[in-house]
Design a protein around this motif. Structure first.
Motif, PDB file in Angstrom:
ATOM      1  N   PHE A 262      69.272 116.789  58.734  1.00  0.00           N
ATOM      2  CA  PHE A 262      67.861 117.170  58.795  1.00  0.00           C
ATOM      3  C   PHE A 262      67.236 117.120  57.396  1.00  0.00           C
ATOM      4  CE2 PHE A 262      68.743 119.071  62.974  1.00  0.00           C
ATOM      5  CZ  PHE A 262      67.559 118.809  63.645  1.00  0.00           C
ATOM      6  N   LEU A 263      67.934 117.718  56.427  1.00  0.00           N
ATOM      7  CA  LEU A 263      67.383 117.781  55.069  1.00  0.00           C
ATOM      8  C   LEU A 263      67.281 116.403  54.444  1.00  0.00           C
ATOM      9  CD1 LEU A 263      69.028 120.925  53.439  1.00  0.00           C
ATOM     10  CD2 LEU A 263      67.051 120.755  54.931  1.00  0.00           C
TER      11      LEU A 263
ATOM     12  N   MET B 209      66.964 113.437  55.764  1.00  0.00           N
ATOM     13  CA  MET B 209      65.916 112.596  56.333  1.00  0.00           C
ATOM     14  C   MET B 209      64.527 113.149  56.057  1.00  0.00           C
ATOM     15  SD  MET B 209      67.548 111.455  59.979  1.00  0.00           S
ATOM     16  CE  MET B 209      69.009 110.396  60.021  1.00  0.00           C
ATOM     17  N   ALA B 210      64.339 114.442  56.303  1.00  0.00           N
ATOM     18  CA  ALA B 210      62.999 115.018  56.171  1.00  0.00           C
ATOM     19  C   ALA B 210      62.603 115.231  54.720  1.00  0.00           C
ATOM     20  CB  ALA B 210      62.919 116.327  56.949  1.00  0.00           C
ATOM     21  N   SER B 211      63.523 115.738  53.873  1.00  0.00           N
ATOM     22  CA  SER B 211      63.165 116.049  52.484  1.00  0.00           C
ATOM     23  C   SER B 211      62.842 114.796  51.687  1.00  0.00           C
ATOM     24  CB  SER B 211      64.305 116.818  51.800  1.00  0.00           C
ATOM     25  OG  SER B 211      64.468 118.085  52.372  1.00  0.00           O
ATOM     26  N   ASN B 212      63.664 113.759  51.828  1.00  0.00           N
ATOM     27  CA  ASN B 212      63.387 112.525  51.094  1.00  0.00           C
ATOM     28  C   ASN B 212      62.084 111.888  51.554  1.00  0.00           C
ATOM     29  OD1 ASN B 212      65.546 112.297  49.227  1.00  0.00           O
ATOM     30  ND2 ASN B 212      66.921 111.736  50.875  1.00  0.00           N
ATOM     31  N   THR B 213      61.794 112.001  52.846  1.00  0.00           N
ATOM     32  CA  THR B 213      60.536 111.459  53.339  1.00  0.00           C
ATOM     33  C   THR B 213      59.358 112.237  52.772  1.00  0.00           C
ATOM     34  OG1 THR B 213      61.642 110.801  55.384  1.00  0.00           O
ATOM     35  CG2 THR B 213      59.241 110.839  55.403  1.00  0.00           C
ATOM     36  N   VAL B 214      59.480 113.558  52.695  1.00  0.00           N
ATOM     37  CA  VAL B 214      58.419 114.381  52.111  1.00  0.00           C
ATOM     38  C   VAL B 214      58.137 113.941  50.675  1.00  0.00           C
ATOM     39  CG1 VAL B 214      57.897 116.695  51.240  1.00  0.00           C
ATOM     40  CG2 VAL B 214      58.687 116.396  53.577  1.00  0.00           C
TER      41      VAL B 214
END
Length: 415
Positions: free
Chosen positions: A130-131, A133-138
């Motif tokens: 989750f982190l 995928m979502a954090s790098n995209t953010v």
């Protein structure tokens, strides 16, 4: 950091968008730091379990398979959840799952059951996915794409700070049972209990800040088919392969480095000393990432990546061939070459259309599954041919990274 944060927005420093970008960047620092600390601490379970449970290399490296398996097993369902619920809620959920995973791993340490430990690591892996995928995209969506490599490199510097502190703080706790005839019960649980406290705090912070990206979340892709369509970009396909290879090589070296340092023909170090020396490997990555963020202002990113990949190949071949401190030092120094690889590959592989960046980012994050597959393959090779010859597999991985960098440099893709 101020310069990179200023690049995250094209509006005035006091604009609402700028304040949101700064808040997200600061939250990201915590996520990247604790992710690094946990990654390097989990790597120390490889020598711990190998010696305490009399495992071979392939069995011990199942630790890395479990810790990275979620990128292979659950990547698509997690991608769907991120698309459905948004980045901030997804990060909060991932941190909550990691908290449960850390608590489960702490409990599993008491039994020294390989099955329970692997199960807890798989739970941790799901939260990490989750982190990742979502954090790098953010990070890619809080500012213009031209600054993505710099922002990611700086955040990876904080990730490396975590990986540096992980062995220093965790090795005396995780490996004390091996070094001492009088083990201290419960010490092996402390690194993971401490991490659980941090991840729980971050989960609360992200849940409370879930509205920061409301506008961006409304524009996130809705069609699952778009996730496949974005792979039409050749550079993204090869960048995904390069991240697979890089992460596989980095994780393999981090996991096997203590075993190399304990060899009589290298340093003959004790388990705790070998575990703490590994901090130099991760520390090289930390220094290199902060320096790399500056160097990218002077050197084209693709050229810098090519130099780093060639350096890693040369150092790992030296580590295989040279005995004593020279071979050990060469292997430790690979951390410096690793420094800029992930964020640079990531930024070079992204499509030029910024609207496709979130979906492309998800493919690049899925490629982290290389950290599950390459170590286990190297473990099988080590059991069949010996530890040092098996390191030729990570050499090949760095060669693939160098080939990707060469192609990008030839195409003029140095963003």
């Amino acid at each position: 950091m101020t310069a990179l944060m200023a690049d995250a927005t094209t509006s005035s420093p006091k604009s609402p968008h700028d304040r949101i970008a700064r808040s997200l960047f600061r939250l990201s620092i915590g996520v990247f730091f604790i992710g690094g600390f946990l990654t390097s601490s989990v790597s120390l379970l490889v020598p711990r379990l190998k010696l305490m449970l009399a495992l071979d290399y392939a069995e011990a490296l199942l630790v890395q398979l479990a810790f990275h398996a979620s990128y292979l097993l659950f990547a698509l369902p997690i991608t769907g959840l991120i698309v459905a619920s948004g980045y901030m809620r997804s990060i909060a959920l991932g941190l909550a799952i990691m908290t449960l995973g850390c608590l489960s791993l702490a409990l599993a340490q008491h039994s020294l059951s390989l099955a329970l430990i692997l199960g807890a690591l798989l739970l941790l892996s799901a939260g990490q996915t989750f982190l990742q995928m979502a954090s790098n995209t953010v990070v890619t969506v809080i500012g213009p794409s031209r600054g993505a490599a710099g922002r990611l490199t700086l955040l990876q510097g904080f990730n490396s700070l975590g990986t540096l502190l992980g062995p220093l703080l965790s090795a005396p706790l995780l490996l004390a049972d091996i070094d001492s005839a009088a083990p201290r019960p419960g010490t092996a649980t402390l690194p993971f209990l401490g991490t659980a406290v941090v991840t729980a705090g971050l989960a609360i912070a992200y849940a409370r800040s879930r509205g920061l990206l409301a506008e961006r979340d409304e524009r996130r892709p809705k069609a699952a088919g778009a996730l496949i369509a974005v792979m039409r970009h050749r550079r993204l396909r090869w960048g995904t392969a390069a991240i697979f290879a890089y992460v596989g090589a980095e994780v393999t070296i981090g996991a096997l480095l203590p075993s190399v340092l304990m060899r009589p023909d290298r340093l003959g170090a004790t388990p705790v000393a070998a575990g703490q020396i590994v901090s130099l490997y991760w520390g090289g990555a930390m220094i290199g990432r902060f320096l790399g963020a500056f160097a990218m202002r002077q050197i084209r990113a693709a050229r810098l990546l090519l130099l780093a990949a060639l350096g890693a190949v040369a150092l790992l071949l030296a580590a295989i061939a040279l005995p004593g401190a020279a071979g050990a030092g060469a292997m430790i120094a690979i951390g410096l070459c690793n420094a800029i690889m992930y964020p640079t590959i990531y930024a070079l592989a992204l499509p030029s259309d910024s609207r496709e960046a979130p979906l492309a980012s998800m493919w690049l994050c899925m490629a982290v599954v290389g950290g599950a597959i390459v170590p286990v393959l190297t473990g099988f090779a080590a059991d069949a041919t010996g530890l040092l010859p098996a390191l030729l597999l990570p050499v090949a991985c760095y060669g693939l990274v160098g080939w990707f960098a060469h192609r990008c440099a030839g195409e003029g893709q140095a963003a």
